[in-house]
Scaffold this motif. Sequence first.
Motif, short mmCIF file in Angstrom:
data_model
loop_
_atom_site.label_atom_id
_atom_site.label_comp_id
_atom_site.label_asym_id
_atom_site.label_seq_id
_atom_site.Cartn_x
_atom_site.Cartn_y
_atom_site.Cartn_z
N PRO A 29 88.37 27.49 12.46
CA PRO A 29 86.68 26.73 11.04
C PRO A 29 86.02 27.67 11.93
O PRO A 29 84.74 27.70 10.84
N ARG A 30 85.53 27.26 13.29
CA ARG A 30 84.53 27.97 13.81
C ARG A 30 83.99 29.15 13.83
O ARG A 30 82.68 29.45 13.72
N LEU A 31 84.82 29.87 13.89
CA LEU A 31 84.79 31.41 13.30
C LEU A 31 84.76 32.04 13.04
O LEU A 31 85.23 31.23 12.32
N ASP A 51 86.80 33.80 3.63
CA ASP A 51 85.63 33.36 3.19
C ASP A 51 84.32 33.96 4.07
O ASP A 51 83.43 33.49 4.34
N ARG A 52 85.30 33.23 5.55
CA ARG A 52 84.86 33.52 7.24
C ARG A 52 84.69 35.40 7.56
O ARG A 52 84.42 35.40 8.63
N LEU A 54 82.40 38.48 6.42
CA LEU A 54 81.40 38.84 5.77
C LEU A 54 81.43 40.66 6.77
O LEU A 54 81.29 41.44 8.21
N ASN A 55 82.03 41.12 5.37
CA ASN A 55 80.63 42.77 5.89
C ASN A 55 79.74 42.80 5.66
O ASN A 55 78.96 42.88 4.33
#
Lengths: 322, 309
Positions: A29-31, A51-52, A54-55
């Motif tokens: 989850p930290r990535l 959701d993790r 992001l472009n």
Amino acid sequence: MTTAPAPAPARAAREVYRDTVAELLPGEPRLVVLDSDTGLFGGVDFGSAADRYLNLGIAEHTLMGTAAGLAREGRIPLVNTMAAFASSRAVEAVKIDIAMGNLPVLIAATHSGVSAGHLGPTHHALEDLAVMRALPHMTVVVPGDAAGTEDLLRQALTLGGPVYFRLGRGATPDLPAGPPVRLGKAQQLRHGTDITLAACGPYPVLAALEAADLLESEGITANVLHLHTVKPLDTPALLSSLGVRDTVITVEEHWSSGGFGSAVAEALSAVRPVRVHRMALPDEFVPVAGSQRYLLERGGVSARAIAERARASLDSRRGGIR
Amino acid sequence: MSSPPLLRGAPARTDLTGTGLDERRPDAHGPDAAELADITGRIREHIVAMCAGPEGGHLGGSMSLVEILSVLYFRVMRHDPRFPGLPERDVLLLSKGHGGIALFATLCEAGYFPAEDLDEYARPGSHLMAHPHPEIAGVEIASGSLGHGLALGVGYALANRLDGSARRCFVVMGDGELQEGSVWEAASVASAHRLNSLTAIVDRNGLQITGGTESVNSLEPLADRWRAFGWRVVEADGHDAEALTSALTLPADLDRPTVIIAHTVKGKGVPFIEGQAKSHYARLSGRQHQRALNAVRASAGTPAGGDRR
């Protein structure tokens, strides 16, 4: 004399990077993956963790600053851009926002060296090792092939500091099996007694191995070291490979200034008088189109040129020029 | 394939008991107008004292920031000087790093470090240099090269969103700083990602080292520029604490980031350099220091000639 054809390309390191990240992201989850319109990823690649991903668009300075902000808030960002943009365009943000804070940001820099081929000098990155290894806290990693990419990526993410992860564009051949790939440790791919060939990057390592074959046919045996970690450099392995010899030939996909060969020269010169011959691209912007391998050979990073340099060096030593 | 133990889980939520932070976001709170004026007066005294030190300092652009920073630290932001890295804090990123001594003075008044530390500013071995860096308690980022803070703010705001947190991130920029293209790169990304927990504050004092911003590299129409980049724009008198408080506590109910254009006076509070580009960096002589101190104390209603602290 012609060199033997290189083994068939296997997989592109950047694709291995992509697949490994896609595998890791949902469970870690930290990535966070930050992209800059590279097209390497789609959010759908990450399933429940989309959701993790992001472009941020074509905005490399902001890419690095945003990664730093996320890292300061406990995340481990992986940022995707091309090596030329990471190491030139965005480098002040890398220096001040990421390196100064010793933040866990992995910069996945694709299209490094001349792997962008016909895309031209704007897309070549032949200064990036010099720039990135100059920065305090920065770990600089150049995987040699597909398997090494996955191993080194997984290890690099445990470091807790900034990593410059240098990848190419297209597929490159697999390297021959050697000792396990360990971040910060040289891989000895061949044993010899006459000269040490220290190489960094997929084609330079292959060229060094090929040069060792050529030399062996002439009765000269070479150590071939694969140094996938440029910083921190495995100086002990380099020293022990020297033994009683005093000559190292470095091979890299970089301009001759400040890169891998310079790192080796700096490290060894602090310990003992050693001759370091640097096989690197000449001090010029590559003015022609061509494949990665073509451009390297044109620039003198080839098995034949390495073997010639080795012969000349050994001849001069025998001739008492020392 | 080897798979070493990789990462720990997301950071655990911190128990807020005893940290001075409420679970619920407070509305504007803290000192009343008179108390805040006392605080801003002391901050200005610290700034002129640092500019009277051996190296001098960025006097003009620090004095223009005083109300902005004091309203943020004393009325708006959730923070606790005993726990500078508390995950639930609101954060301030001073992108105009040349306002460093204003930030140091404000952090000192807010309780992050003792006033004696300010006396060490710019002296050999001191952490307090002209520009901030995170070795200093309460400072989030290194700044001074301009055009970095907003991108970092984007990162903080994205982290807030991923955490489901109501934390806010404030980025204070100079107006001359807006000449850096990276500001607009980040502004574009912030609105594209609808980062409504992000608030930028532009210290619009109209001056940069070589003269007026409009004569060097014009920024107007500044509010329209921000609107065109998808931001909510609020304009305020940057020396009116009540106006700033209102602007900084507007409900973040919009799907976009907010920028406060704070109209300020460079060198505010020191009449002999107010509104002048030459105030950018000053090394005040002993006499100038006393004149500046007298002026600051007079405007803050403090008797001249008293002890600095």
